[in-house]
Design a protein around this motif. Structure first.
Motif, mmCIF file in Angstrom:
data_model
loop_
_atom_site.group_PDB
_atom_site.id
_atom_site.type_symbol
_atom_site.label_atom_id
_atom_site.label_comp_id
_atom_site.label_asym_id
_atom_site.label_seq_id
_atom_site.Cartn_x
_atom_site.Cartn_y
_atom_site.Cartn_z
ATOM 1 N N THR A 230 0.847 -1.192 0.000
ATOM 2 C CA THR A 230 0.000 0.000 0.000
ATOM 3 C C THR A 230 0.881 1.239 0.000
ATOM 4 O O THR A 230 1.892 1.302 0.695
ATOM 5 C CB THR A 230 -0.917 0.022 1.232
ATOM 6 O OG1 THR A 230 -0.121 -0.097 2.428
ATOM 7 C CG2 THR A 230 -1.906 -1.132 1.185
ATOM 8 N N GLU B 247 0.146 6.845 3.126
ATOM 9 C CA GLU B 247 -0.922 7.838 3.182
ATOM 10 C C GLU B 247 -0.428 9.119 3.842
ATOM 11 O O GLU B 247 0.614 9.148 4.479
ATOM 12 C CB GLU B 247 -2.127 7.277 3.953
ATOM 13 C CG GLU B 247 -2.760 6.050 3.293
ATOM 14 C CD GLU B 247 -3.944 5.522 4.062
ATOM 15 O OE1 GLU B 247 -4.260 6.121 5.110
ATOM 16 O OE2 GLU B 247 -4.552 4.533 3.622
ATOM 17 N N ASN C 172 3.418 12.612 1.715
ATOM 18 C CA ASN C 172 4.242 11.729 0.893
ATOM 19 C C ASN C 172 5.239 12.598 0.136
ATOM 20 O O ASN C 172 4.883 13.278 -0.829
ATOM 21 C CB ASN C 172 3.368 10.929 -0.082
ATOM 22 C CG ASN C 172 4.141 9.843 -0.803
ATOM 23 O OD1 ASN C 172 5.289 10.042 -1.197
ATOM 24 N ND2 ASN C 172 3.516 8.696 -0.996
ATOM 25 N N TYR D 260 -1.148 10.484 -6.750
ATOM 26 C CA TYR D 260 -1.235 9.521 -5.652
ATOM 27 C C TYR D 260 -2.062 8.296 -6.054
ATOM 28 O O TYR D 260 -1.698 7.161 -5.736
ATOM 29 C CB TYR D 260 -1.844 10.174 -4.409
ATOM 30 C CG TYR D 260 -1.968 9.222 -3.245
ATOM 31 C CD1 TYR D 260 -0.859 8.883 -2.472
ATOM 32 C CD2 TYR D 260 -3.190 8.622 -2.938
ATOM 33 C CE1 TYR D 260 -0.963 7.988 -1.416
ATOM 34 C CE2 TYR D 260 -3.307 7.735 -1.895
ATOM 35 C CZ TYR D 260 -2.190 7.414 -1.138
ATOM 36 O OH TYR D 260 -2.305 6.519 -0.099
ATOM 37 N N GLU D 261 -3.192 8.499 -6.750
ATOM 38 C CA GLU D 261 -4.011 7.370 -7.185
ATOM 39 C C GLU D 261 -3.225 6.469 -8.135
ATOM 40 O O GLU D 261 -3.349 5.240 -8.084
ATOM 41 C CB GLU D 261 -5.291 7.869 -7.862
ATOM 42 C CG GLU D 261 -6.291 8.495 -6.908
ATOM 43 C CD GLU D 261 -6.791 7.532 -5.849
ATOM 44 O OE1 GLU D 261 -6.947 6.332 -6.170
ATOM 45 O OE2 GLU D 261 -7.021 7.964 -4.706
ATOM 46 N N VAL E 123 -0.873 4.378 -6.028
ATOM 47 C CA VAL E 123 -1.582 3.238 -5.414
ATOM 48 C C VAL E 123 -1.692 2.094 -6.413
ATOM 49 O O VAL E 123 -1.428 0.926 -6.077
ATOM 50 C CB VAL E 123 -2.982 3.675 -4.930
ATOM 51 C CG1 VAL E 123 -3.795 2.464 -4.475
ATOM 52 C CG2 VAL E 123 -2.864 4.676 -3.791
#
Length: 348
Positions: free
Chosen positions: A238, A241, A244, A281-282, A285
């Motif tokens: 992961t 969060e 970052n 960020y997405e 992920v």
């Protein structure tokens, strides 16, 4: 009385000499526990011992631990026998059983990343003329693209209002996903820091060569296992969060180019910055899940199809990379890469 005392003294001396002689002889007599014969030759001696205790099990592999295997009472075993499937091609040194989504889920997630990028570009960058020359635009991409020809092409299409959005989507797709590709030694990688440092240290010829696939996949699997919080059941990694630093640094680098096309009011600038960081960020992920997947994947940026005469007159820009599989879930190297998704391109 004096005679008795003298006799006792003499008797004591004699007893002392006898005791000393016995002690001296015992020092010269070979011990039954030192493995030596009277002639000084070695011999095996069976010493009494307790019944052998079964070696402790390794909680991760449910097999005798490496410390137990080093005991002289345990029959030596080969590394291939200690690691499941290590004797078959593509399975050497596979230490962790990885888990991940199926092919359809991965394809849908990648498509969703493309939709996020397209929506971000449509809502945050204008189509007005800009007061920036070609050289300035090209130099604003220095930290992302070392290839000057590529920067020239992106800058040329971005300066024209009717091709700008496609050029920006092309810019974001290439910059973000190349930074998430273990085969690409990106200067601003978005993979875990330790992974990024290692890939940057490898010669590009080695990292891209198909013969290195097995070694690269073994290292990737071990890295995922060590980075995972649960080594007995390795789930996809992961992305961190909250704050970052990698994402923020990457956003600042790409924004050196994108800021030339953002709306000028302060609220729009704030929204563009935050939205861009969210899109990156997405994608991170998604990139973490691909990196820690049971299969080894590679992003592709070249559309392999038969060109028509009309296609040759146009330039196509990739706005979302493709994805191809290099190994199976068990680590076996595929004879030919399997294409899961072809790159998405738009003609300009």
């Amino acid at each position: 009385i004096s005679g008795i005392a003298i006799g006792a003294l003499v008797l004591g001396i004699l007893l002392g000499l006898v005791a000393a002689g016995c002690w001296f002889c015992s020092r010269r007599r070979p011990s039954r526990h030192n493995g030596m014969t009277p002639n000084g030759e070695e011999r095996s001696v069976m010493l009494p011992s307790a019944p052998p205790v079964p070696p402790p099990k390794d909680p991760m592999t449910n097999s005798p631990s490496s410390q137990a295997q080093s005991s002289p009472r345990i029959t030596p075993i080969t590394a291939a026998a200690a690691i499941p499937h290590a004797s078959s091609v593509g399975h050497a040194n596979i230490l962790y059983s990885l888990q991940g989504a199926n092919d359809d889920q991965i394809a849908k997630e990648l498509e969703f990343m493309g939709d996020l990028i397209e929506e971000h570009v449509k809502n945050n960058y204008h189509l007005k003329r800009i007061n920036v020359d070609h050289i300035t635009l090209r130099e604003s991409m220095d930290r992302i693209y070392p290839d000057e020809a590529m920067r020239d092409q992106i800058a040329a299409f971005a300066m024209e209002p009717h091709t700008r959005h496609v050029a920006i989507r092309h810019f974001l797709a290439l910059s973000i996903f190349s930074a998430l590709d273990v085969h690409h030694a990106h200067s601003m990688s978005l993979l875990p820091p330790g992974v990024s440092a290692f890939t940057r240290s490898l010669p590009s010829t080695n990292i891209l060569h198909l013969s290195a696939t097995t070694v690269l996949d073994t290292w990737r699997r071990a890295s995922v296992g060590l980075l995972s919080s649960n080594t007995s059941k390795t789930t996809p990694l992961t992305a961190p969060e909250g704050h970052n630093s990698q994402v923020e640094a990457f956003r600042a680098a790409v924004n050196s180019f994108l800021s030339h096309f953002a709306h000028e009011d302060s609220r729009a600038v704030f929204d563009q910055t935050k939205n861009l960081e969210g899109v990156i960020y997405e994608c991170v992920v998604f990139g973490y899940s691909v990196f820690s997947h049971p299969c080894l994947w590679r992003y592709t940026y070249i559309q392999h199809h038969q060109s028509t005469s009309s296609d040759l007159e146009k330039t196509s820009l990739v706005v979302l990379p493709g994805l191809e599989k290099l190994t199976g879930r068990g680590g076996e190297v595929l004879a030919h890469p399997e294409v899961l998704v072809y790159p998405t391109s738009v003609s300009v």
